[in-house]
Design a protein around this motif. Structure first.
Motif, PDB file in Angstrom:
ATOM      1  N   LEU A  11      -0.796  12.999   9.816  1.00  0.00           N
ATOM      2  CA  LEU A  11      -0.207  13.771   8.725  1.00  0.00           C
ATOM      3  C   LEU A  11       0.725  12.886   7.891  1.00  0.00           C
ATOM      4  O   LEU A  11       0.687  12.928   6.653  1.00  0.00           O
ATOM      5  N   THR A  14      -1.383  10.551   5.813  1.00  0.00           N
ATOM      6  CA  THR A  14      -2.033  11.268   4.717  1.00  0.00           C
ATOM      7  C   THR A  14      -1.043  11.536   3.586  1.00  0.00           C
ATOM      8  O   THR A  14      -1.370  11.355   2.404  1.00  0.00           O
ATOM      9  N   ILE A  15       0.173  11.933   3.927  1.00  0.00           N
ATOM     10  CA  ILE A  15       1.200  12.153   2.909  1.00  0.00           C
ATOM     11  C   ILE A  15       1.516  10.840   2.196  1.00  0.00           C
ATOM     12  O   ILE A  15       1.696  10.807   0.974  1.00  0.00           O
ATOM     13  N   SER A  16       1.554   9.757   2.944  1.00  0.00           N
ATOM     14  CA  SER A  16       1.795   8.443   2.353  1.00  0.00           C
ATOM     15  C   SER A  16       0.686   8.073   1.368  1.00  0.00           C
ATOM     16  O   SER A  16       0.960   7.549   0.285  1.00  0.00           O
ATOM     17  N   LEU A  18      -1.278  10.158  -0.275  1.00  0.00           N
ATOM     18  CA  LEU A  18      -1.184  11.035  -1.443  1.00  0.00           C
ATOM     19  C   LEU A  18      -0.055  10.587  -2.370  1.00  0.00           C
ATOM     20  O   LEU A  18      -0.195  10.622  -3.600  1.00  0.00           O
ATOM     21  N   THR A  19       1.048  10.147  -1.797  1.00  0.00           N
ATOM     22  CA  THR A  19       2.150   9.622  -2.597  1.00  0.00           C
ATOM     23  C   THR A  19       1.726   8.365  -3.341  1.00  0.00           C
ATOM     24  O   THR A  19       2.027   8.192  -4.530  1.00  0.00           O
TER      25      THR A  19
END
Length: 63
Positions: A11, A14-16, A18-19
């Motif tokens: 998670l 994935t956030i990294s 998307l950023t």
């Protein structure tokens, strides 16, 4: 390794990603600003590295 640790790890990655993708889009929109092309290149390279790293971390063997 516990399953909850892996879920948190993927998670976070994935956030990294998307950023990083957001930085790519914003850098592309402002590509005429000083330093924007360098930032774009860095963000694209970081996205490619992170994308590959997720698959590397998910593999359980060298093959």
């Amino acid at each position: 390794m516990s399953q909850s640790y892996l879920v948190f790890y993927y998670l976070a990655m994935t956030i990294s990603l998307l950023t990083c993708l957001t930085v790519v889009v914003l850098s592309w929109k402002n590509r005429e600003a000083p330093g924007a092309r360098a930032m774009l290149g860095l963000a694209v390279a970081t996205f490619i590295w992170g994308f590959g790293f997720i698959f590397e971390a998910a593999s359980s063997s060298l093959s």
